[in-house]
Enzyme design. Structure first.
Site, PDB file in Angstrom:
ATOM      1  N   ARG A  57      38.125  34.748  43.434  1.00  0.00           N
ATOM      2  CA  ARG A  57      38.925  35.350  42.354  1.00  0.00           C
ATOM      3  C   ARG A  57      39.646  36.601  42.879  1.00  0.00           C
ATOM      4  NH1 ARG A  57      34.377  36.173  38.110  1.00  0.00           N
ATOM      5  NH2 ARG A  57      35.936  37.253  36.867  1.00  0.00           N
TER       6      ARG A  57
ATOM      7  N   LYS B 243      38.609  45.338  31.890  1.00  0.00           N
ATOM      8  CA  LYS B 243      39.640  44.987  30.890  1.00  0.00           C
ATOM      9  C   LYS B 243      38.991  44.564  29.571  1.00  0.00           C
ATOM     10  CE  LYS B 243      41.381  41.781  33.612  1.00  0.00           C
ATOM     11  NZ  LYS B 243      40.481  41.876  34.763  1.00  0.00           N
TER      12      LYS B 243
END
Ligand code: AP5
Length: 222
Positions: free
Chosen positions: A178, A20
């Site tokens: 995560r 990203k």
């Protein structure tokens, strides 16, 4: 930037390490929009050394999410800045369904909406490999990888020559947490945008240049 007038609000979605940040930087160089990376904004607060920053650091170093209310206030404030009037790339937000719902509300107040959500689909093994080798230039958020895209000079940012660092949350045990948090809290957002017919799913396992070509074409669509 080279292309003005798109005025789109685009979300980049995907696992930690999907790319990203890498592709936000490319989008920003090409399209005249603001880049809102909630991870970068939070890390900036951590670097300020404030008590609030210290609290954020504890949560981020464990790979957990910051409270929705804090994040929604932050994004509302950022989206109202003049720099975002020509469009915005949202990188790392929303990350929960309540954040996605609140974002719709915030944008609606100024007659805006999310135009596209680009889902960068990648396998867990790939991101574990990528994040382990990631080095970051803190002030710009530029990332490098000693395996896939190394900096020209060891440990230095290509543009400023400043030091690169490894993020605290890129330790393997934190990466795994995560990923767990991503699967339970963030992945459901993919369906939220699919149902709205604004989701573009891309294979983010490929080389950066190939992925970038596809993202560029998606962003240019009317
Ligand atoms: P954040 O900073 O947003 O981290 P993230 O989503 O986990 O994403 P990353 O930055 O790790 O990965 P990326 O997809 O940008 O990959 P990159 O391009 O760097 O969030 C950090 C923390 O902040 C969260 O854990 C949470 O605590 C908090 N937070 C943030 N937003 C929040 C929110 N909305 N709500 C609550 N809490 C929030 O690429 C990774 C590596 O791979 C790089 O080394 C890169 O060079 C390499 N690479 C990229 N693409 C390729 C490719 N195609 N091939 C080979 N290598 C590649």
């Amino acid at each position: 930037c080279q292309e003005e007038g798109l005025k789109k609000r685009i979300i980049l979605l995907g696992m930690p390490g999907a790319g990203k940040g890498t592709h936000s930087a490319k989008m920003l160089a090409r399209f005249c929009m603001c880049h809102l990376s909630t991870g970068d904004l939070l890390r900036e607060e951590v670097r300020s050394g404030s008590d609030f920053g210290k609290r954020l650091k504890g949560i981020m170093d464990r790979g957990e999410l910051i409270e929705d209310e804090v994040m929604c206030n932050l994004i509302k404030y950022q989206l109202a800045k003049p720099a975002c009037a020509n469009g915005a790339i949202l990188d790392g937000f929303p990350r929960t369904i309540p954040q996605a719902q609140k974002l719709d509300e915030i944008l609606k107040q100024s007659g805006q909406q999310i135009d596209q959500a680009i889902f960068m689909n990648v396998k867990e093994d790939t991101v574990i490999d990528r994040l382990g080798g990631r080095w970051t230039h803190l002030t710009s958020g530029r990332t490098y990888n000693y395996k896939f895209n190394p900096p020209k000079q060891y440990g230095k940012d290509d543009i400023t020559g400043e030091e690169l660092i490894q993020r605290e949350d890129d330790k393997e045990s934190t990466i795994r947490n995560r990923l767990r948090v991503y699967q339970s809290k963030t992945f459901p957002i993919v369906d939220y945008y699919r149902k709205r017919n604004i989701l573009h799913e891309i294979n983010a396992e490929r080389q950066v240049d190939e992925i970038w070509r596809e993202i560029k074409n998606i962003v240019k669509q009317k």
